[in-house]
Design an enzyme around this catalytic site. Structure first.
Site, PDB file in Angstrom:
ATOM      1  N   GLY A  28       0.800  -1.221   0.000  1.00  0.00           N
ATOM      2  CA  GLY A  28       0.000   0.000   0.000  1.00  0.00           C
ATOM      3  C   GLY A  28       0.831   1.268   0.000  1.00  0.00           C
ATOM      4  N   ALA A  29       0.177   2.399   0.368  1.00  0.00           N
ATOM      5  CA  ALA A  29       0.780   3.731   0.200  1.00  0.00           C
ATOM      6  C   ALA A  29       1.278   3.836  -1.239  1.00  0.00           C
ATOM      7  CB  ALA A  29       1.895   3.980   1.218  1.00  0.00           C
ATOM      8  N   HIS A  34       4.386   1.590  -7.903  1.00  0.00           N
ATOM      9  CA  HIS A  34       3.341   0.549  -7.862  1.00  0.00           C
ATOM     10  C   HIS A  34       2.435   0.662  -9.094  1.00  0.00           C
ATOM     11  CE1 HIS A  34       4.012   1.352  -3.398  1.00  0.00           C
ATOM     12  NE2 HIS A  34       4.264   0.073  -3.478  1.00  0.00           N
ATOM     13  N   GLN A  58       7.496  -9.842   7.830  1.00  0.00           N
ATOM     14  CA  GLN A  58       8.739  -9.415   7.168  1.00  0.00           C
ATOM     15  C   GLN A  58       9.386  -8.227   7.861  1.00  0.00           C
ATOM     16  OE1 GLN A  58       6.498  -8.624   3.460  1.00  0.00           O
ATOM     17  NE2 GLN A  58       7.829  -6.844   3.224  1.00  0.00           N
ATOM     18  N   LYS A 144      12.144  -4.104  -9.845  1.00  0.00           N
ATOM     19  CA  LYS A 144      13.589  -4.317  -9.738  1.00  0.00           C
ATOM     20  C   LYS A 144      14.163  -3.508  -8.578  1.00  0.00           C
ATOM     21  CE  LYS A 144      14.554  -5.155 -14.631  1.00  0.00           C
ATOM     22  NZ  LYS A 144      15.209  -4.553 -15.824  1.00  0.00           N
ATOM     23  N   LYS A 145      13.397  -2.536  -8.113  1.00  0.00           N
ATOM     24  CA  LYS A 145      13.821  -1.728  -6.964  1.00  0.00           C
ATOM     25  C   LYS A 145      14.232  -2.637  -5.807  1.00  0.00           C
ATOM     26  CE  LYS A 145      13.474   1.838  -3.978  1.00  0.00           C
ATOM     27  NZ  LYS A 145      12.789   1.337  -2.826  1.00  0.00           N
ATOM     28  N   LEU A 180      11.305   6.060  -6.362  1.00  0.00           N
ATOM     29  CA  LEU A 180      10.083   6.178  -5.554  1.00  0.00           C
ATOM     30  C   LEU A 180      10.050   5.076  -4.513  1.00  0.00           C
ATOM     31  CD1 LEU A 180       7.314   7.019  -8.168  1.00  0.00           C
ATOM     32  CD2 LEU A 180       8.647   8.545  -6.758  1.00  0.00           C
ATOM     33  N   SER A 181       9.631   5.448  -3.304  1.00  0.00           N
ATOM     34  CA  SER A 181       9.485   4.481  -2.224  1.00  0.00           C
ATOM     35  C   SER A 181       8.442   5.010  -1.254  1.00  0.00           C
ATOM     36  CB  SER A 181      10.814   4.316  -1.487  1.00  0.00           C
ATOM     37  OG  SER A 181      10.604   3.703  -0.237  1.00  0.00           O
TER      38      SER A 181
HETATM   39  P1  AMP Z   1       5.973  -2.538  -1.559  1.00  0.00           P
HETATM   40  O1  AMP Z   1       4.624  -1.920  -1.441  1.00  0.00           O
HETATM   41  O2  AMP Z   1       7.088  -1.681  -1.082  1.00  0.00           O
HETATM   42  O3  AMP Z   1       6.011  -3.943  -0.970  1.00  0.00           O
HETATM   43  O4  AMP Z   1       6.236  -2.725  -3.103  1.00  0.00           O
HETATM   44  C1  AMP Z   1       5.366  -3.473  -3.902  1.00  0.00           C
HETATM   45  C2  AMP Z   1       6.019  -3.708  -5.244  1.00  0.00           C
HETATM   46  O5  AMP Z   1       6.275  -2.460  -5.878  1.00  0.00           O
HETATM   47  C3  AMP Z   1       7.374  -4.433  -5.137  1.00  0.00           C
HETATM   48  O6  AMP Z   1       7.461  -5.396  -6.179  1.00  0.00           O
HETATM   49  C4  AMP Z   1       8.355  -3.321  -5.321  1.00  0.00           C
HETATM   50  O7  AMP Z   1       9.602  -3.748  -5.837  1.00  0.00           O
HETATM   51  C5  AMP Z   1       7.621  -2.431  -6.301  1.00  0.00           C
HETATM   52  N1  AMP Z   1       8.152  -1.059  -6.259  1.00  0.00           N
HETATM   53  C6  AMP Z   1       8.321  -0.269  -5.179  1.00  0.00           C
HETATM   54  N2  AMP Z   1       8.889   0.905  -5.518  1.00  0.00           N
HETATM   55  C7  AMP Z   1       9.095   0.848  -6.854  1.00  0.00           C
HETATM   56  C8  AMP Z   1       9.654   1.745  -7.809  1.00  0.00           C
HETATM   57  N3  AMP Z   1      10.130   2.942  -7.464  1.00  0.00           N
HETATM   58  N4  AMP Z   1       9.694   1.352  -9.102  1.00  0.00           N
HETATM   59  C9  AMP Z   1       9.228   0.130  -9.483  1.00  0.00           C
HETATM   60  N5  AMP Z   1       8.682  -0.760  -8.626  1.00  0.00           N
HETATM   61  C10 AMP Z   1       8.620  -0.411  -7.338  1.00  0.00           C
END
Ligand code: AMP
Length: 272
Positions: A28-29, A34, A58, A144-145, A180-181
């Site tokens: 989320g967020a 995403h 995790q 790939k992040k 982005l994160s």
């Molecule tokens: P998360 O919500 O952080 O668990 O991320 C969910 C998915 O989105 C994971 O496969 C991440 O690798 C991907 N993701 C997060 N940030 C990015 C980004 N800046 N660019 C591409 N994919 C992303």
């Protein structure tokens, strides 16, 4: 778009789908990173399922589980706009019982991210396997992040004979280069500015390699020099299987960096 909260609901719906399913697991967020995964899933599949679940297994004790940004209402709107068919948003008690069958990630899960966060990938694989079993996707989309996560998920699919195609997706960045994160919201204005040195250092490393400087030592030095004022946790130069390299192998190399800003760890990487 239908929002699903229970296992029974999801399993019932899954039974009725006979065409291709694209699945995007997230915590989320949601941001444009995403969204790029969801858009790709939308293009390549008849049905798109997104999950939003902040997975407690995790997170290590003391990590940001409770503080992790939660934006359910905004996320629902984003998924709707991206024409997601089903949004799965389970509670923790829906996903886990008191005592669980555990997944043990292989040894390479204890280097790099796994060294800083021992056990983290056990939790990632546990939840992803559960989500795969529920959604039974044709294609599943990962950024790939989180390169080490992607590699371990590819290995899980191979080792456990899961009939799922894993689709790696490019890193989405701000226009100034910051990857982005969801955790970028933790950064102060100054930290946000300093964080630009991370992608800059990776781009400089790439141009050094383009000039045929293949020595890992030299490339690491260039990265460290660029980020000399930052709290660099690690710089790693590995092949696609996450073996450490001494010489950069074009088309088979990933350069990974992690930088700390207070309690926030920012990950970035570039695929050579
Ligand atoms: P998360 O919500 O952080 O668990 O991320 C969910 C998915 O989105 C994971 O496969 C991440 O690798 C991907 N993701 C997060 N940030 C990015 C980004 N800046 N660019 C591409 N994919 C992303």
């Amino acid at each position: 778009m239908e929002i699903i909260k229970t296992i029974e609901q999801l399993q019932e719906i899954r039974k009725t789908i006979s065409s291709s399913v694209g699945f995007v697991p997230t915590m989320g967020a949601l941001h444009n990173g995403h969204i790029s995964l969801i858009k790709k899933a939308r293009e390549e599949n008849d049905i798109v399922i997104v999950s939003i679940f902040v997975n407690p297994t995790q997170f290590l004790p003391g990590e940001d589980l409770d503080a992790y940004p939660r934006k359910d209402e905004a996320d629902k709107k984003i998924c709707q706009m991206c024409k997601v068919d089903y949004l799965f948003m389970p509670d923790v008690t829906t996903m886990y019982t008191k005592e669980e069958i555990l997944i043990k990630a292989p040894n390479k899960s204890y280097i790099l991210e796994g060294k800083a966060r021992p056990g983290h990938f056990d939790g990632v694989l546990q939840v992803v396997l559960k989500l795969f079993n529920l959604t039974q996707p044709t294609n599943a989309y990962f950024g790939k992040k989180d390169a080490q996560q992607l590699s371990l998920i590819q290995q899980m699919v191979k080792n456990l004979f899961l009939p799922i195609n894993i689709v790696p997706c490019d890193i989405v960045r701000e226009s100034d280069g910051l990857a982005l994160s969801s955790r970028n919201v933790y950064l102060s204005e100054t930290q946000r500015k300093d964080a630009l040195l991370i992608s800059k250092s990776l781009y400089l490393a790439t141009s050094l390699i383009a000039k045929k400087e293949y020595s890992v030592e030299a490339v690491k030095k260039r990265i460290l020099d660029t980020m000399s004022n930052l709290d660099v946790e690690y710089i790693a130069i590995v092949d696609r299987e996450f073996n450490e390299l001494e010489i950069v192998e074009p088309k088979n190399t990933i350069i990974l960096v992690v930088v700390r800003f207070g309690n926030t760890r920012l990950l970035d990487n570039i695929w050579i």
